[in-house]
Design a protein around this motif. Structure first.
Motif, short mmCIF file in Angstrom:
data_model
loop_
_atom_site.label_atom_id
_atom_site.label_comp_id
_atom_site.label_asym_id
_atom_site.label_seq_id
_atom_site.Cartn_x
_atom_site.Cartn_y
_atom_site.Cartn_z
N PHE A 111 50.51 30.58 32.81
CA PHE A 111 50.00 31.84 32.24
C PHE A 111 49.10 31.53 31.04
CE2 PHE A 111 50.24 35.45 29.33
CZ PHE A 111 50.00 36.52 30.18
N LYS A 168 45.10 35.64 32.46
CA LYS A 168 44.29 36.36 33.45
C LYS A 168 44.70 35.98 34.87
CE LYS A 168 40.31 36.90 30.47
NZ LYS A 168 38.89 36.69 30.31
N CYS A 169 44.55 36.94 35.77
CA CYS A 169 44.83 36.70 37.18
C CYS A 169 43.84 35.68 37.74
CB CYS A 169 44.71 38.02 37.96
SG CYS A 169 44.87 37.85 39.74
N GLU A 227 42.87 40.87 32.96
CA GLU A 227 43.76 40.46 31.88
C GLU A 227 45.14 41.06 32.14
OE1 GLU A 227 43.83 40.87 27.10
OE2 GLU A 227 41.92 40.37 28.04
N LEU A 228 46.15 40.22 32.08
CA LEU A 228 47.50 40.62 32.45
C LEU A 228 48.34 40.96 31.23
CD1 LEU A 228 47.97 37.71 34.98
CD2 LEU A 228 47.50 40.09 35.54
N ASP A 255 53.01 42.84 34.32
CA ASP A 255 52.26 43.06 35.56
C ASP A 255 51.78 41.76 36.20
OD1 ASP A 255 50.36 42.46 33.66
OD2 ASP A 255 49.06 44.17 34.11
N TRP A 256 52.43 40.64 35.90
CA TRP A 256 52.02 39.38 36.51
C TRP A 256 53.18 38.71 37.23
CZ3 TRP A 256 53.75 34.52 34.53
CH2 TRP A 256 54.43 34.58 33.31
N HIS A 257 52.79 37.95 38.25
CA HIS A 257 53.75 37.19 39.05
C HIS A 257 53.27 35.75 39.14
CE1 HIS A 257 55.34 40.83 41.58
NE2 HIS A 257 55.50 41.01 40.28
N HIS A 289 48.01 38.88 39.31
CA HIS A 289 48.38 40.28 39.08
C HIS A 289 49.37 40.66 40.18
CE1 HIS A 289 47.91 44.65 39.50
NE2 HIS A 289 47.69 44.64 38.19
N GLU A 290 50.34 41.48 39.86
CA GLU A 290 51.38 41.80 40.85
C GLU A 290 50.81 42.38 42.13
OE1 GLU A 290 54.22 44.93 40.01
OE2 GLU A 290 52.85 45.81 38.57
N HIS A 318 49.34 39.58 44.15
CA HIS A 318 50.43 38.80 44.73
C HIS A 318 51.00 39.48 45.97
CE1 HIS A 318 54.49 36.59 44.29
NE2 HIS A 318 53.63 35.83 44.93
#
Length: 110
Positions: free
Chosen positions: A20, A26-27, A33-34, A38-40, A62-63, A66
């Motif tokens: 991360f 960022k995704c 921008e995460l 909201d990120w995986h 980003h979820e 994903h």
């Protein structure tokens, strides 16, 4: 530490945070921008096959992106693509991740 996942290895938890940071929050596909929730972390080589939690096997997404990597239902894929508005270059990155999971690619014109 607030995002620690208790049922995963320490290696996974350490490497996902490191990834991360390396991606500047960022995704990897969309560049969005995460935030904190909201990120995986995604295993490029599927964990169930590789059992690999190494830094090099993880990527932060980003979820929604994903979910697109793993989704198989065409209607749901199209709905999420419409919501995320990915361009062709982003879809190419998405398709590379889908291929690694043995999922069909998404046509770029869609």
């Amino acid at each position: 530490m607030k995002n620690f996942i208790p049922n995963r290895t320490i290696e996974y938890n350490d490497n996902r945070v490191s990834r991360f940071i390396a991606q500047y929050g960022k995704c990897a596909v969309s560049g969005i921008e995460l935030g904190f929730n909201d990120w995986h972390s995604h295993h490029k080589n599927p964990y169930h096959l590789s059992k690999d939690d190494s830094y090099s096997n993880l990527i932060v997404l980003h979820e929604g992106v994903h979910r697109l990597v793993h989704m198989k239902d065409i209607d749901k894929i199209q709905s999420l693509l419409n919501a995320l508005q990915l361009n062709n270059k982003q879809k190419e990155k998405l398709n590379e991740l889908r291929k690694q999971c043995n999922n069909k690619t998404i046509r770029l014109g869609e």
